[in-house]
Design an enzyme around this catalytic site. Structure first.
Site, PDB file in Angstrom:
ATOM      1  N   HIS A  47      32.488 -47.377 -21.324  1.00 57.80           N
ATOM      2  CA  HIS A  47      31.929 -47.697 -22.638  1.00 57.80           C
ATOM      3  C   HIS A  47      31.081 -48.967 -22.541  1.00 57.80           C
ATOM      4  O   HIS A  47      31.268 -49.771 -21.633  1.00 57.80           O
ATOM      5  CB  HIS A  47      33.031 -47.990 -23.661  1.00 57.80           C
ATOM      6  CG  HIS A  47      34.098 -46.960 -23.778  1.00 57.80           C
ATOM      7  ND1 HIS A  47      34.143 -46.048 -24.800  1.00 57.80           N
ATOM      8  CD2 HIS A  47      35.192 -46.708 -22.997  1.00 57.80           C
ATOM      9  CE1 HIS A  47      35.220 -45.280 -24.661  1.00 57.80           C
ATOM     10  NE2 HIS A  47      35.864 -45.663 -23.568  1.00 57.80           N
ATOM     11  N   TYR A  48      30.161 -49.162 -23.497  1.00 59.11           N
ATOM     12  CA  TYR A  48      29.638 -50.512 -23.711  1.00 59.11           C
ATOM     13  C   TYR A  48      30.100 -50.981 -25.087  1.00 59.11           C
ATOM     14  O   TYR A  48      30.348 -50.184 -25.988  1.00 59.11           O
ATOM     15  CB  TYR A  48      28.131 -50.618 -23.558  1.00 59.11           C
ATOM     16  CG  TYR A  48      27.267 -49.759 -24.463  1.00 59.11           C
ATOM     17  CD1 TYR A  48      27.447 -49.688 -25.837  1.00 59.11           C
ATOM     18  CD2 TYR A  48      26.198 -49.052 -23.930  1.00 59.11           C
ATOM     19  CE1 TYR A  48      26.624 -48.916 -26.641  1.00 59.11           C
ATOM     20  CE2 TYR A  48      25.363 -48.280 -24.726  1.00 59.11           C
ATOM     21  CZ  TYR A  48      25.577 -48.217 -26.069  1.00 59.11           C
ATOM     22  OH  TYR A  48      24.754 -47.467 -26.867  1.00 59.11           O
ATOM     23  N   THR A  49      30.208 -52.296 -25.234  1.00 54.17           N
ATOM     24  CA  THR A  49      30.721 -52.809 -26.503  1.00 54.17           C
ATOM     25  C   THR A  49      29.625 -52.991 -27.538  1.00 54.17           C
ATOM     26  O   THR A  49      29.889 -52.937 -28.737  1.00 54.17           O
ATOM     27  CB  THR A  49      31.402 -54.171 -26.299  1.00 54.17           C
ATOM     28  OG1 THR A  49      30.431 -55.127 -25.873  1.00 54.17           O
ATOM     29  CG2 THR A  49      32.508 -54.074 -25.262  1.00 54.17           C
ATOM     30  N   GLU A 119      35.751 -51.063 -21.286  1.00 51.72           N
ATOM     31  CA  GLU A 119      34.675 -51.537 -22.148  1.00 51.72           C
ATOM     32  C   GLU A 119      33.868 -52.593 -21.381  1.00 51.72           C
ATOM     33  O   GLU A 119      34.429 -53.513 -20.787  1.00 51.72           O
ATOM     34  CB  GLU A 119      35.235 -52.158 -23.430  1.00 51.72           C
ATOM     35  CG  GLU A 119      35.848 -51.162 -24.401  1.00 51.72           C
ATOM     36  CD  GLU A 119      34.816 -50.433 -25.248  1.00 51.72           C
ATOM     37  OE1 GLU A 119      33.608 -50.720 -25.084  1.00 51.72           O
ATOM     38  OE2 GLU A 119      35.206 -49.579 -26.071  1.00 51.72           O
ATOM     39  N   HIS A 179      31.367 -42.453 -22.538  1.00 46.03           N
ATOM     40  CA  HIS A 179      31.806 -42.106 -23.887  1.00 46.03           C
ATOM     41  C   HIS A 179      30.897 -41.023 -24.475  1.00 46.03           C
ATOM     42  O   HIS A 179      31.352 -40.127 -25.201  1.00 46.03           O
ATOM     43  CB  HIS A 179      31.792 -43.358 -24.760  1.00 46.03           C
ATOM     44  CG  HIS A 179      32.686 -43.259 -25.948  1.00 46.03           C
ATOM     45  ND1 HIS A 179      32.902 -44.298 -26.814  1.00 46.03           N
ATOM     46  CD2 HIS A 179      33.448 -42.226 -26.437  1.00 46.03           C
ATOM     47  CE1 HIS A 179      33.724 -43.921 -27.779  1.00 46.03           C
ATOM     48  NE2 HIS A 179      34.063 -42.668 -27.563  1.00 46.03           N
ATOM     49  N   ASP A 189      27.179 -44.536 -25.571  1.00 45.55           N
ATOM     50  CA  ASP A 189      27.506 -45.443 -24.484  1.00 45.55           C
ATOM     51  C   ASP A 189      28.052 -44.674 -23.264  1.00 45.55           C
ATOM     52  O   ASP A 189      28.599 -43.591 -23.426  1.00 45.55           O
ATOM     53  CB  ASP A 189      28.495 -46.520 -24.953  1.00 45.55           C
ATOM     54  CG  ASP A 189      29.722 -45.967 -25.665  1.00 45.55           C
ATOM     55  OD1 ASP A 189      29.567 -45.026 -26.469  1.00 45.55           O
ATOM     56  OD2 ASP A 189      30.825 -46.482 -25.433  1.00 45.55           O
TER      57      ASP A 189
END
Length: 819
Positions: A47-49, A119, A179, A189
């Site tokens: 994921h990226y935040t 993340e 994700h 993401d």
């Protein structure tokens, strides 16, 4: 062993023993390991935040109802501070973290139960297009650009992922996902900038074999699989997609997720041949039975027609017996080819003939007798060829039903002074101007297949940063590379387009939207590819994407290649109707460069450097040369004070140092990362000379054919409305551009110019090419704040026409004295 160490060993051993005994006693059960079980953890999800570290930690730890097993910060994040980067564990791996939400992958739903989530801090910048009332309905939308991931961050991620995979052996290559893969449409993401391939190289996740992609591309470039087959292939790989045989929202979302993972340079959400080839290649590697079954279904649908290249490997290919012979006996088995006196070669690929009588220019050539079946013969034609058109006649083959193939490679460029042409008038002009202050130049002249002149003059760099003259100026060399500016349009983009037309992959009479599906609305649907080539699409001459104060407004400001391309396809308005008049436009060729990328599935620089220049042995033509092994000392400098015109121009981030190896064109440098269809190519004179010889050979060079002769004719013929325009190429016509071609060029001559000081002339009637590369802009800027000019452009060498004229005069005098 000392007493303290012995005591410590005794205590720890006793403790371990008691833990085992007590836990066994407390369970009250006898344990026997079943062989029929698997690990709970099946997937690793990235994921990226999209928010900084401080906010990410707050959301994932204290509030928001979200969590993840790990959080990876990034460098230079003020909210993280100056601490050394380290992975933060938020949830134990055996526990359930709430990171996946509603999700699906490979038959499992609610992946929180089966996965480990990571993340990664990655913060975007978001912009909005113009308001709807200015751009039409559905045009105003949010567009976020994410930066490249921090290299240190990715190092930590790779080490973490390797550790996770070692602890969780049930996570296979296809179970390392983003994700977006498990929730397409709902999530995007970790985005198209996530380095999936770098992770794959470290043993993390899946990737495809290029040879498998090439195999499927032979089929799918001609006839892509049906939508239903694509949907089934995506489902077989793991995506949660239903087979509806319709291009519906779920399909577009899934294609976008797939491309972001495996084709980040082609984010078009199209079920095209390139996307299909990569998808099937992945299935072949990781799920071979499913790939075999799907490809069999594809073949059953009757679309299994391999891509047969239109191009051959030579200028002349003869197959005997001749297909569809004429009833006019004397026209059969006779051919023409181009060669030069004392040069040439014939290649005979015998299939089953025993004897053959082959005549070149009226003389029978001596070949082996008897001929061996399935054998290839190569013979020199040096004693029988002459300059220009030569003839080939296959008079007889025995037995009559025997088969053979004959190939004659095209001429290659040789360096020789055999012609002994007097270019002293040209040398005198350029040398006098160098002595008077002109910076430098390299001149190449190609005539009758020979490089009859290759000379360097002056200096590649005269000034240091700040504008002072160097104590030891860098001399110009014949192999110095130049920023060839708009000659990029011809020797990169146009050449690529001609190559694609020759291969049957592009039809310039079709709408642009046939190839770039999202190019619609506001009159885009009616624009044809040839409108861009003839500069009649109606675009403005230029859009300064690199400046906040560009004439279209702040919404068109972009320092990101992806966003710039989005603006070009979706937003840049037309200034006039299609076909109203010719307006030379960089925007046209930016879009044509994108067209090459869309058709080929490769970045423009990768395509031309590997598919066009490489096969000809050219290794001195490249975009972004400083990133590809060249040094500034190998390249001619351009503007002394960057892009400031001697301090007269200012904008955010403007360069103010001597440019040497960085593309001068501001749009290419700032807004398109150095690779653009209109500018950015660096080359030396000899490399471009090879390409001009290929064009003079009607598209072939040695045993390589890049363009078919009819396509060259198509691209260089005049438009109906202005004889100085071809398809991309500028033409001499009947004196329409004497400042460029001079007064002696034939009406068939074509070529181009480049803002930095480069000019090319290709004249088939004379079998002549002139390549003059200068660094005219590496000179002082003189004039007022609003009306100014580079001093180098005040010299005749910097204006081109006089040098080109003197070259023609030398050629004409030579022809006259030898007639």
């Amino acid at each position: 062993m000392n007493k303290d160490l012995l005591h410590f060993f005794y205590k720890t051993t006793l403790f371990a023993f008691l833990v085992v005994v007590l836990s066994s006693c407390s369970s009250g059960y006898t344990f026997k390991q079943s062989q029929n079980y698997s690990k709970r953890i099946k997937f690793l999800v990235m994921h990226y935040t999209a928010i900084d570290y401080e906010k990410s930690e707050r959301v994932l730890v204290d509030e928001g109802g979200l969590s993840s097993h790990y959080l990876v910060p990034e460098s230079n994040d003020p909210s993280y501070g100056d601490k050394e980067l380290e992975v933060i564990q938020l949830v134990h791996e055996q526990d359930r973290a709430w990171h996946a939400g509603s999700s699906y992958w490979q038959g499992r739903t609610d992946l929180n139960d089966h996965s480990i989530g990571i993340e990664i801090v990655n913060v975007p910048t978001c912009s909005y297009s113009q308001p709807k009332e200015q751009m039409g309905a559905n045009s105003s939308q949010r567009f976020c650009v994410f930066p490249d991931y921090d290299p240190k961050q990715i190092e930590l991620l790779i080490k973490l992922s390797q550790d996770i995979l070692a602890r969780n052996p049930d996570i296979g290559p296809t179970q390392v996902v983003g994700h977006a893969d498990i929730a397409p449409g709902r999530k995007s993401d970790p985005g198209p900038r996530f380095p999936w391939y770098q992770l794959y190289q470290a043993g993390i996740g899946a990737w495809y074999e290029q040879q498998d992609v090439d195999f499927y591309w032979q089929y799918f470039s001609v006839a892509p699989p049906s939508i239903a087959l694509m949907q089934q292939a995506l489902a077989d790989y793991g995506y949660g997609i239903d087979v509806t045989a319709q291009i519906d929202k779920q399909t577009l979302d899934t294609l976008s997720a797939f491309q972001a993972h495996f084709l980040p340079w082609q984010m078009n959400a199209q079920a095209d041949g390139k996307t299909a080839s990569v998808l099937f290649a992945l299935l072949k590697r990781y799920k071979p039975k499913k790939a075999e079954k799907l490809f069999a279904q594809y073949q059953e649908l009757g679309k299994a027609k391999p891509h047969i290249l239109v191009l051959g490997n030579e200028q002349l290919l003869v197959e005997y017996p001749q297909q569809n012979p004429s009833s006019r006996i004397d026209v059969n088995n006779k051919y023409r080819f181009k060669s030069y006196q004392g040069r040439g070669e014939i290649i005979i690929e015998n299939i089953n003939a025993q004897r053959a009588e082959i005549i070149v220019n009226g003389e029978t050539i001596n070949i082996a007798e008897p001929l061996l079946a399935e054998h290839t013969y190569r013979y020199s034609l040096a004693r029988r060829t002459h300059d220009g058109t030569n003839t080939l006649y296959v008079k007889s083959v025995y037995p009559e039903d025997a088969q053979l193939r004959i190939r004659i490679p095209a001429p290659t460029l040789v360096s020789t002074d055999k012609e002994r042409i007097d270019f002293s008038s040209v040398d005198e002009l350029i040398e006098q101007e160098v002595a008077a202050g002109f910076p430098g130049a390299v001149l190449g002249v190609v005539y009758k297949g020979r490089m009859v002149k290759l000379s360097a003059y002056g200096h590649a760099r005269k000034y240091e940063n700040g504008g002072k003259t160097l104590a030891s100026p860098q001399p110009m060399q014949t192999d110095t590379l130049f920023d060839i500016a708009s000659n990029t349009k011809m020797f990169a983009t146009n050449l690529a387009l001609m190559h694609l037309v020759s291969r049957g992959l592009l039809d310039v009479s079709k709408p642009i939207s046939h190839y770039i599906k999202e190019y619609t609305g506001q009159g885009r649907d009616v624009r044809l590819v040839e409108d861009l080539l003839t500069h009649t699409a109606g675009y403005p001459a230029v859009v300064d994407f690199h400046r906040v104060d560009n004439h279209l407004g702040q919404a068109y400001y972009s320092l990101n290649s992806e966003w710039t391309k989005y603006l070009i396809t979706h937003a840049v308005p037309f200034e006039m109707m299609r076909g109203q008049r010719h307006v030379y436009s960089d925007v046209d060729y930016m879009l044509l460069g994108m067209l090459v990328e869309r058709i080929t599935g490769m970045p423009l620089d990768a395509y031309v450097e590997t598919q066009l220049y490489g096969p000809l042995g050219i290794n001195t033509m490249a975009f972004n040369p400083l990133q590809k092994g060249f040094t500034p000392a190998q390249i001619a400098a351009t503007e002394i004070h960057g892009n400031t015109r001697g301090g007269r121009i200012e904008f955010d981030g403007v360069r103010n140092y001597v440019l040497q190896g960085e593309v001068h064109d501001e749009k290419a440098f700032y807004s398109l990362e150095g690779v653009a269809g209109h500018a950015g190519l660096f080359a030396n004179v000899e490399s471009v000379a090879k390409l001009t010889q290929m064009l003079l050979n009607s598209g072939s060079y040695g045993e390589v054919q890049l363009v078919s002769p009819n396509v060259i004719d198509q691209f260089i013929k005049p438009t109906a409305t202005d004889e100085s325009y071809g398809l991309g190429w500028r033409r001499a016509g009947n004196g329409a551009r004497t400042w460029h071609f001079g007064p002696y060029a034939s009406p068939r001559a074509y070529g181009h110019t480049g803002w930095t000081g480069t000019v090319t002339v290709i004249d088939p009637e004379y079998d002549l090419a002139v390549i003059l590369f200068t660094n005219a802009r590496h000179s002082e800027v003189v004039g007022s704040e609003t009306r100014f000019e580079f001093k180098g452009k005040e010299f005749e060498t910097g204006k081109y026409g006089s040098v080109v004229t003197r070259v023609y005069e030398a050629i004409l005098q030579h022809r006259h004295s030898n007639s």
